[in-house]
Design an enzyme around this catalytic site. Structure first.
Site, PDB file in Angstrom:
ATOM      1  N   CYS A  88       7.818   8.173  -1.246  1.00  0.00           N
ATOM      2  CA  CYS A  88       8.890   8.326  -0.270  1.00  0.00           C
ATOM      3  C   CYS A  88      10.059   7.458  -0.720  1.00  0.00           C
ATOM      4  O   CYS A  88       9.938   6.227  -0.742  1.00  0.00           O
ATOM      5  CB  CYS A  88       8.392   7.916   1.113  1.00  0.00           C
ATOM      6  SG  CYS A  88       9.652   8.196   2.358  1.00  0.00           S
ATOM      7  N   CYS A 239      17.162  12.145   1.322  1.00  0.00           N
ATOM      8  CA  CYS A 239      15.773  12.306   0.872  1.00  0.00           C
ATOM      9  C   CYS A 239      15.634  11.890  -0.598  1.00  0.00           C
ATOM     10  O   CYS A 239      16.103  12.607  -1.500  1.00  0.00           O
ATOM     11  CB  CYS A 239      15.281  13.741   1.068  1.00  0.00           C
ATOM     12  SG  CYS A 239      13.492  13.877   0.781  1.00  0.00           S
TER      13      CYS A 239
HETATM   14  O1  PYC Z   1      13.070   9.886   0.997  1.00  0.00           O
HETATM   15  O2  PYC Z   1      11.506  10.742  -0.288  1.00  0.00           O
HETATM   16  C1  PYC Z   1      12.048  10.585   0.813  1.00  0.00           C
HETATM   17  C2  PYC Z   1      11.418  11.212   2.007  1.00  0.00           C
HETATM   18  C3  PYC Z   1      10.329  12.044   2.022  1.00  0.00           C
HETATM   19  C4  PYC Z   1      10.114  12.386   3.360  1.00  0.00           C
HETATM   20  C5  PYC Z   1      11.070  11.744   4.120  1.00  0.00           C
HETATM   21  N1  PYC Z   1      11.848  11.025   3.273  1.00  0.00           N
END
Ligand code: PYC
Length: 315
Positions: A88, A239
């Site tokens: 994550c 993300c």
């Molecule tokens: O930042 O890799 C990320 C992530 C995965 C799910 C929520 N954030």
């Protein structure tokens, strides 16, 4: 009374709850094995720490454990409302800021043990955290999937620490927060269609993240995205693993050179900066940078008599 000490933060809008103490005893050994033990024997702890009534569906949990690999500042197992994550990116930035907040680490580069391998992060003097993530790769380009109610959707399958299906945003739905429910609905339909068509990652795993991209609104970003996470929530940050997956696609198309910096804009308008290097084997090694802020220090309390000790259970 069970008492669980946690630190909350958000990374460019996406929350992380880092569990510092009071977690289950997962024994020793590689983090991948300990994640399995967590999933098999302590799923109630996962639900208790992040779900209602003590949390919310959007929270990502990060259990801090002793590392297995040498020279790591900590081990971490990430989880959310649907289960457990491989890696994550936003959560790693949250963990870095939390360990610094606790005085356990200083600015500089540190190693973190995770179930998908050791990653390095650097806390810079300007407070930005750089995450040198796991190798990323595009495994399939231009995959067509028939999505019930939406027609054919074409996209790429890529790994950035989790599996992603990346496609352009639906033509008639702008990536606006006011359209979040429609986008969740559309992306969920894509995810179901992928599963139904047997389209999986190249290790056979389910593709559980769907990423829509559209032109950026910020001048310092190359695209704006919307990422649907496995539990039906969308990522408020750009993300980290989704940005790695996007970088793998751009690199495979020769649209981004090693070392070239690029900005990724989230659905709420926040930003990560990213670039990649090639390692000796030619693998794409992405680095993701962003900021996190501590929002709370808290003790979660669980009384044995509480019917919602393990979250709100539908009966
Ligand atoms: O930042 O890799 C990320 C992530 C995965 C799910 C929520 N954030």
């Amino acid at each position: 009374m069970l008492r669980v000490h946690a630190i909350d933060s958000h990374t460019e809008g996406e929350p992380t709850r880092v569990i510092i103490s009071g977690g289950p005893d997962l024994g020793i050994g590689p983090l991948r094995e300990r994640r399995e033990r967590f999933a098999r024997g302590h799923d109630g702890f996962r639900r208790m720490t992040i779900e209602e009534p003590r949390g919310s569906d959007v929270l990502v949990g990060a259990l801090i454990v002793e590392p297995h690999e040498p020279n790591c500042v900590a081990g971490v197992i990430f989880f959310n409302n649907a289960g457990f994550l491989g890696m994550c990116g936003h959560g790693t930035i949250g963990v870095a800021k939390t360990l610094a907040h606790l005085g356990r680490i200083q600015n500089g580069t540190h190693r973190l043990d995770t179930p998908v391998g050791v990653i390095e992060f650097t806390i810079r003097s300007d407070e930005i955290v750089e995450v040198a993530s796991v190798p990323a790769r595009r495994s399939r380009k231009g995959v067509t999937v028939d999505v019930k109610g939406f027609g054919e959707v074409v996209g790429d399958v890529a790994w950035g620490g989790n599996w992603f299906f990346l496609t352009t945003a639906p033509a008639r739905v702008p990536l606006d927060r006011s359209r979040a429910a429609e986008l969740v609905n559309h992306a969920s339909a894509v995810r179901r269609a992928l599963a139904k068509a047997g389209i999986v990652g190249d290790d056979g795993s389910e593709i559980d993240h769907v990423e829509f991209t559209a032109p950026a609104r910020r001048r310092d970003c190359a695209w704006r995205n919307f990422v649907l996470c496995p539990g039906g929530m969308y990522d408020r940050s750009p993300c980290g693993t989704g940005t790695s997956a996007k970088i793998a696609c751009l690199a495979a198309d020769d649209a981004l050179k090693p070392g070239e910096h690029v900005g990724a804009e989230s659905f709420i308008g926040t930003r990560f900066e990213a670039w990649y290097a090639l390692n000796r084997e030619g693998a794409i090694m992405p680095t993701i940078c962003g900021r996190a802020w501590i929002t709370a220090e808290l003790d979660l309390l669980v009384d044995e008599s509480d019917p919602c000790a393990e979250g709100i259970i539908d009966r």
